[in-house]
Design a protein around this motif. Structure first.
Motif, mmCIF file in Angstrom:
data_model
loop_
_atom_site.group_PDB
_atom_site.id
_atom_site.type_symbol
_atom_site.label_atom_id
_atom_site.label_comp_id
_atom_site.label_asym_id
_atom_site.label_seq_id
_atom_site.Cartn_x
_atom_site.Cartn_y
_atom_site.Cartn_z
ATOM 1 N N PHE A 54 0.815 -1.205 0.000
ATOM 2 C CA PHE A 54 0.000 0.000 0.000
ATOM 3 C C PHE A 54 0.854 1.262 0.000
ATOM 4 O O PHE A 54 0.562 2.223 -0.721
ATOM 5 N N GLN A 55 1.922 1.284 0.793
ATOM 6 C CA GLN A 55 2.772 2.470 0.870
ATOM 7 C C GLN A 55 3.433 2.779 -0.471
ATOM 8 O O GLN A 55 3.594 3.938 -0.847
ATOM 9 N N GLU A 56 3.820 1.740 -1.209
ATOM 10 C CA GLU A 56 4.415 1.948 -2.535
ATOM 11 C C GLU A 56 3.372 2.431 -3.539
ATOM 12 O O GLU A 56 3.694 3.175 -4.466
ATOM 13 N N SER A 100 -4.921 8.080 -0.326
ATOM 14 C CA SER A 100 -3.496 8.217 0.044
ATOM 15 C C SER A 100 -3.290 8.839 1.421
ATOM 16 O O SER A 100 -2.187 8.796 1.960
ATOM 17 N N LYS A 101 -4.346 9.400 1.998
ATOM 18 C CA LYS A 101 -4.222 9.999 3.334
ATOM 19 C C LYS A 101 -4.175 8.942 4.435
ATOM 20 O O LYS A 101 -3.820 9.251 5.580
ATOM 21 N N LEU A 102 -4.525 7.703 4.102
ATOM 22 C CA LEU A 102 -4.482 6.617 5.084
ATOM 23 C C LEU A 102 -3.066 6.079 5.202
ATOM 24 O O LEU A 102 -2.282 6.111 4.250
ATOM 25 N N SER A 103 -2.765 5.548 6.369
ATOM 26 C CA SER A 103 -1.416 4.996 6.593
ATOM 27 C C SER A 103 -1.341 3.525 6.230
ATOM 28 O O SER A 103 -0.257 2.981 6.002
ATOM 29 N N GLU A 104 -2.480 2.837 6.205
ATOM 30 C CA GLU A 104 -2.511 1.423 5.828
ATOM 31 C C GLU A 104 -3.852 1.117 5.168
ATOM 32 O O GLU A 104 -4.769 1.947 5.175
ATOM 33 N N TRP A 105 -3.945 -0.071 4.614
ATOM 34 C CA TRP A 105 -5.173 -0.502 3.957
ATOM 35 C C TRP A 105 -5.509 -1.917 4.413
ATOM 36 O O TRP A 105 -4.770 -2.858 4.161
ATOM 37 N N ASN A 106 -6.649 -2.034 5.125
ATOM 38 C CA ASN A 106 -7.033 -3.328 5.667
ATOM 39 C C ASN A 106 -8.518 -3.577 5.416
ATOM 40 O O ASN A 106 -9.225 -2.705 4.882
ATOM 41 N N PRO A 107 -9.035 -4.742 5.773
ATOM 42 C CA PRO A 107 -10.449 -5.050 5.516
ATOM 43 C C PRO A 107 -11.408 -4.019 6.087
ATOM 44 O O PRO A 107 -12.442 -3.719 5.467
ATOM 45 N N LYS A 108 -11.093 -3.460 7.245
ATOM 46 C CA LYS A 108 -11.969 -2.453 7.841
ATOM 47 C C LYS A 108 -12.062 -1.216 6.940
ATOM 48 O O LYS A 108 -13.136 -0.619 6.777
ATOM 49 N N ASP A 109 -10.939 -0.828 6.344
ATOM 50 C CA ASP A 109 -10.946 0.325 5.435
ATOM 51 C C ASP A 109 -11.806 0.054 4.196
ATOM 52 O O ASP A 109 -12.496 0.947 3.698
ATOM 53 N N ILE A 110 -11.747 -1.186 3.705
ATOM 54 C CA ILE A 110 -12.574 -1.560 2.548
ATOM 55 C C ILE A 110 -14.048 -1.444 2.896
ATOM 56 O O ILE A 110 -14.850 -0.900 2.111
ATOM 57 N N LEU A 111 -14.414 -1.919 4.087
ATOM 58 C CA LEU A 111 -15.803 -1.846 4.522
ATOM 59 C C LEU A 111 -16.258 -0.399 4.678
ATOM 60 O O LEU A 111 -17.314 -0.010 4.162
ATOM 61 N N GLU A 112 -15.470 0.405 5.377
ATOM 62 C CA GLU A 112 -15.868 1.788 5.644
ATOM 63 C C GLU A 112 -15.984 2.596 4.350
ATOM 64 O O GLU A 112 -16.920 3.373 4.173
ATOM 65 N N ARG A 113 -15.028 2.399 3.440
ATOM 66 C CA ARG A 113 -15.106 3.137 2.175
ATOM 67 C C ARG A 113 -16.284 2.651 1.338
ATOM 68 O O ARG A 113 -16.955 3.440 0.669
ATOM 69 N N GLY A 114 -16.553 1.346 1.366
ATOM 70 C CA GLY A 114 -17.688 0.802 0.628
ATOM 71 C C GLY A 114 -19.009 1.376 1.108
ATOM 72 O O GLY A 114 -19.865 1.762 0.308
#
Length: 649
Positions: free
Chosen positions: A579-581, A603-617
Motif C-alpha cells: 500500500f505504501q508503494e 493516500s491519506k491513510l497509513s494502511e489498507w485493511n479489511p476495515k478500510d474496505i468496509l468503511e469506504r464501501g
C-alpha cells in the motif's frame, strides 16, 4: 464487359471520372487501407494483381454540357466523361496514393522517368496550355461536399471564395487515407517508392464494365458491394430516394428540385454525423432512431401495451426498420397505389426535411459543448448521459428536443433519465420490458399523445415504483453478493461520478480523469485499481488479510470500497505492490498521491485493511443513496449489499 484486364495507366487515358450524387462518399477506414497497402507490398515484382470490376456509365451530353471547367478537355482532347457506378472506393484510394507519392518526391526528381508534374497531369488534373484553368481527371460532382475537399485538402489546389469548408465523415476518411499513405511512403527509399508506383499503375488490373442505357443504374448500384465495406442503410436510402425522384409523374423541374433536396439533406446529415472528429456518430443508428419517431404514428393509440406487444414494437422499429424503409415506405410499388397509400413527392420531401432537422439535434444531444443553445447545466447532464450510455433513450431524447420544450422542462427530463439509467444499470432487475415501455413513450410523444412535462412525471413515477419494491434491495444483495462490483457494467461511471463529487469540494477543481481514456481499458493497462491486489504476494498484504478464507478474500478484493479510479492507465505490474508503494512512488510519480481526487483521498491513510474496505464501501453507497435518491437501508443493510457481514459478526 471488356475481356482484357486494364491497368490504371490505361484506364486513365483520355477519360474523365466523376462520382455521381447517388454514390456514397469515401468510406474506407484503416482496415481497408491496410489491406490495400499489403496487397501492394506483398505483390511479387513479376506478377499482376486482380483488383475487381470497375463499373462505369457514360455521362449523358445534357449532364456534362453543364461542366464548364471540363468542356475544353472533352471537346479539344476528346476525353470521354464517365460516372463511376462501382469501384469508386478502390479508385479513390489509388488516386490518393498517387497524390501522396507526388508530394514526397521533389519537383526536380523523376519517378519511373516521369516528373511529379507529369504524374499529376496524367492522374490528377490537366490545364489549358499550362494556365490556371483546371479539369480534374478524377473527382466528385461539384455539389458534393467532398468535391472541394478532395481538390483543396488532398490535391492541394486552391479553391474559390465561395468554398464553405464543409466536412463530413467521408471527408475525414479522405484525409486519413492520405496521411496513412504518406506515413507508409516515408518508410521507403526512392527505388521502393518507384516499385509501389509501378505496381499500382501497371500491375493492379481491373475488369471494365460499362452499363448500357437499358440497365437502370440506380438498381444496379444497390446490388453492388465494395470490398470489405458494404453500403450502410443511410447510403442505400439516399440512392433509393434519388431513384424514386426520377419516377414521379410531375414536372421535370419538380424532379430536379427533389433530387437537389435529397442531396442537400444528405450533405447536412453527413456533416453533423462527422462534425466531431473525435467521436463520429453512426449513420444507421441515427437512421433507425429517426425512423422510430417519424413513423411511430403507425402504432394505434389504443393498442394493447402488453409486454409481448411492446416487444413486437421493438422488433418493428429497431430490428426491421431498414426492411420497412427500403422495401415498403420508399419502394417503387408505392408510386402505383391509389389513395392514402400512394407515395407522393411531398411524402419524400417531408421525410428528408425531418431527417435534416433531426440530425442537428441528434448531434447537439451527443455533443452539447458544440452548441450555444444549451445552458451549462443542460450540457453537463447530456454529458453524463453520454458517459452512462444514452442509446436506450436516444429516440426519446430526439423527439423531446424536436418538440422544443422549455429549458427547465428539458433539465428536469434529463435529470430523470440519468437517474433512471443509473438505477437500471445498478439493479438490472426486471428491466427488459422497461426499455420496450420507453419506446412506447417515444411513440406517444411523437404522436402528441404525451407531453414532455408528463413524460418527466411518468419516468419519476416509474423510478419510485421500482426502488420502493420490497425485493429491490434483496436483488441488489443477490447481484453483488457473488463476484462483487469489479465486473459491474456501471463501475466506471459510478466511480467517475464519485470523483466529480470530490472535485467539486476541492480548492483547485482541476479535472484529473479524462473519460475517454478512463473508459477504454486496454491490454496491460488498467483504469480501475484493486487497492488490495488480486494476487497479493507480499507479506504486507498477508498479515492483514490471510486471517480470512480464500472466498472471503476474493469478496474483499472485488468489493466496492476496494476499487479506485485511476487518473491515467497504469501498468498492471503496479497492482501487487504494498500500500505504501502504491501511495507514493517518487521515482516516476505514478502513486495515488499524484493521481485522481479519489486516489488522493485514499493516500491519506497509513494502511489498507479489511476495515478500510468496509468503511469506504459504505461511504460510497451513502454517496449513491444521496446522489441518485435511492433508499439502500441502514448501515447493516449496506454491509449486506457489500456482502461483508463476516467483518462484523
Amino acid at each position: 464487359m471488356d475481356n482484357q484486364l486494364q491497368s490504371i495507366s490505361r484506364i486513365f487515358t483520355e477519360r474523365l471520372y466523376r462520382i455521381p450524387d447517388y454514390q456514397r462518399g469515401y468510406a474506407w477506414t484503416e482496415k481497408q487501407l491496410k489491406d490495400f497497402w499489403n496487397d501492394i507490398i506483398q505483390l511479387e515484382n513479376d506478377k499482376n494483381h486482380y483488383v475487381g470490376v470497375l463499373t462505369l456509365e457514360k455521362v449523358p451530353f445534357e449532364n456534362f454540357d453543364k461542366w464548364d471547367d471540363d468542356k475544353w478537355i472533352i471537346k479539344s482532347k476528346s476525353f470521354e466523361p464517365y460516372y463511376i457506378v462501382d469501384g469508386q472506393q478502390r479508385l479513390t484510394t489509388t488516386i490518393i496514393l498517387i497524390q501522396a507519392i507526388t508530394e514526397i518526391i521533389s519537383r526536380k526528381e523523376t519517378l519511373n522517368y516521369s516528373t511529379s508534374d507529369e504524374i499529376r497531369k496524367r492522374y490528377i488534373f490537366d490545364s489549358k496550355d499550362g494556365g490556371i484553368s483546371r479539369s480534374y481527371i478524377f473527382g466528385y460532382e461539384r455539389d458534393n461536399p467532398s468535391y472541394e475537399f478532395l481538390k483543396t485538402k488532398i490535391f492541394l489546389e486552391n479553391s474559390g471564395p465561395s468554398y464553405l469548408k464543409e466536412e463530413t465523415i467521408y471527408t475525414h476518411n479522405l484525409l486519413f487515407a492520405k496521411d496513412f499513405f504518406k506515413e507508409k511512403l516515408k518508410e521507403l527509399n526512392k527505388s521502393e517508392v518507384e516499385v509501389v508506383f509501378r505496381k499500382i499503375t501497371q500491375n493492379f488490373l481491373y475488369n471494365i464494365y460499362s452499363i448500357t442505357s437499358d440497365i437502370d443504374v440506380f438498381v444496379a448500384f444497390e446490388t453492388m458491394n465494395n470490398r470489405g465495406k458494404p453500403l450502410s442503410n443511410l447510403e442505400l436510402l439516399k440512392n433509393r430516394l434519388i431513384y424514386i425522384s426520377t419516377k414521379f409523374e410531375v414536372d421535370e423541374s419538380e424532379k430536379v428540385q427533389l433530387r437537389k433536396r435529397v442531396n442537400d439533406s444528405w450533405k447536412a446529415v453527413y456533416h453533423y454525423l462527422g462534425r466531431n472528429k473525435e467521436r463520429p456518430l453512426k449513420d444507421d443508428f441515427f437512421l433507425m432512431n429517426h425512423y422510430m419517431i417519424y413513423f411511430g404514428n403507425e402504432i394505434p393509440s389504443d393498442a394493447n401495451q402488453s409486454w409481448m406487444r411492446l416487444r413486437r414494437i421493438q422488433t418493428f422499429f429497431r430490428d426491421r426498420y431498414e426492411e420497412n424503409l427500403l422495401e415498403h415506405k420508399f419502394s417503387l410499388k408505392n408510386l402505383n397505389y391509389e389513395g392514402d397509400k400512394k407515395l407522393t413527392i411531398n411524402d419524400v420531401n417531408n421525410y428528408i426535411e425531418s431527417l435534416q432537422k433531426s440530425v442537428e439535434i441528434w448531434f447537439n444531444v451527443y455533443n452539447p459543448t458544440f452548441t450555444k443553445d444549451y445552458s451549462d447545466e443542460e450540457k453537463l447532464l447530456l454529458d453524463k448521459l453520454y458517459r452512462i450510455g444514452m442509446q436506450h433513450f436516444a429516440p426519446l431524447l430526439l423527439i423531446c428536443y424536436l418538440k422544443k420544450p422549455h429549458k427547465s422542462t428539458r433539465i428536469k427530463l434529463l435529470i430523470a433519465i440519468e437517474r433512471l439509467s443509473f438505477i437500471f444499470m445498478l439493479s438490472e432487475f426486471r428491466i427488459l420490458p422497461s426499455f420496450f415501455e420507453f419506446n412506447k413513450y417515444t411513440i406517444q410523444v411523437a404522436k402528441g399523445d404525451l407531453t414532455v412535462v408528463d413524460l418527466e412525471k411518468k419516468i419519476n413515477e416509474y423510478i419510485e415504483e421500482k426502488i420502493n419494491q420490497k425485493d429491490f434491495i434483496i436483488e441488489l444483495r443477490k447481484k453483488f453478493g457473488g463476484e462483487g462490483f469489479y465486473d459491474w457494467a456501471g463501475i466506471r461511471y459510478f466511480l467517475f461520478e464519485y470523483e466529480l463529487s470530490i472535485k467539486d469540494k476541492s480548492k483547485t477543481k482541476r479535472t484529473k480523469i479524462d473519460w475517454l481514456e478512463y473508459s477504454n481499458e486496454k491490454d496491460d493497462f488498467i483504469t480501475v485499481e484493486h487497492i488490495y491486489p488480486q494476487t497479493p504476494k507480499e507479506d504486507c498484504w498477508k498479515n492483514s488479510f490471510n486471517i480470512y478464507t480464500i472466498k472471503q478474500r476474493r469478496i474483499l478484493n472485488n468489493s466496492l470500497g476496494n476499487l479506485l479510479p485511476l487518473s491515467r492507465p497504469k501498468n498492471s505490474s503496479l497492482q501487487n505492490k504494498c500500500f505504501q508503494e502504491k501511495i507514493d512512488n517518487s521515482l516516476n510519480k505514478v502513486g495515488f498521491r499524484y493521481g485522481s481526487y479519489s486516489e488522493n483521498e485514499v493516500s491519506k491513510l497509513s494502511e489498507w485493511n479489511p476495515k478500510d474496505i468496509l468503511e469506504r464501501g459504505v461511504r460510497l453507497l451513502e454517496f449513491a443513496e444521496q446522489r441518485w435518491q435511492i433508499p439502500l437501508g441502514d448501515y447493516a443493510s449496506k454491509v449486506q449489499i457489500l456482502n461483508l457481514e463476516f467483518l462484523n459478526p
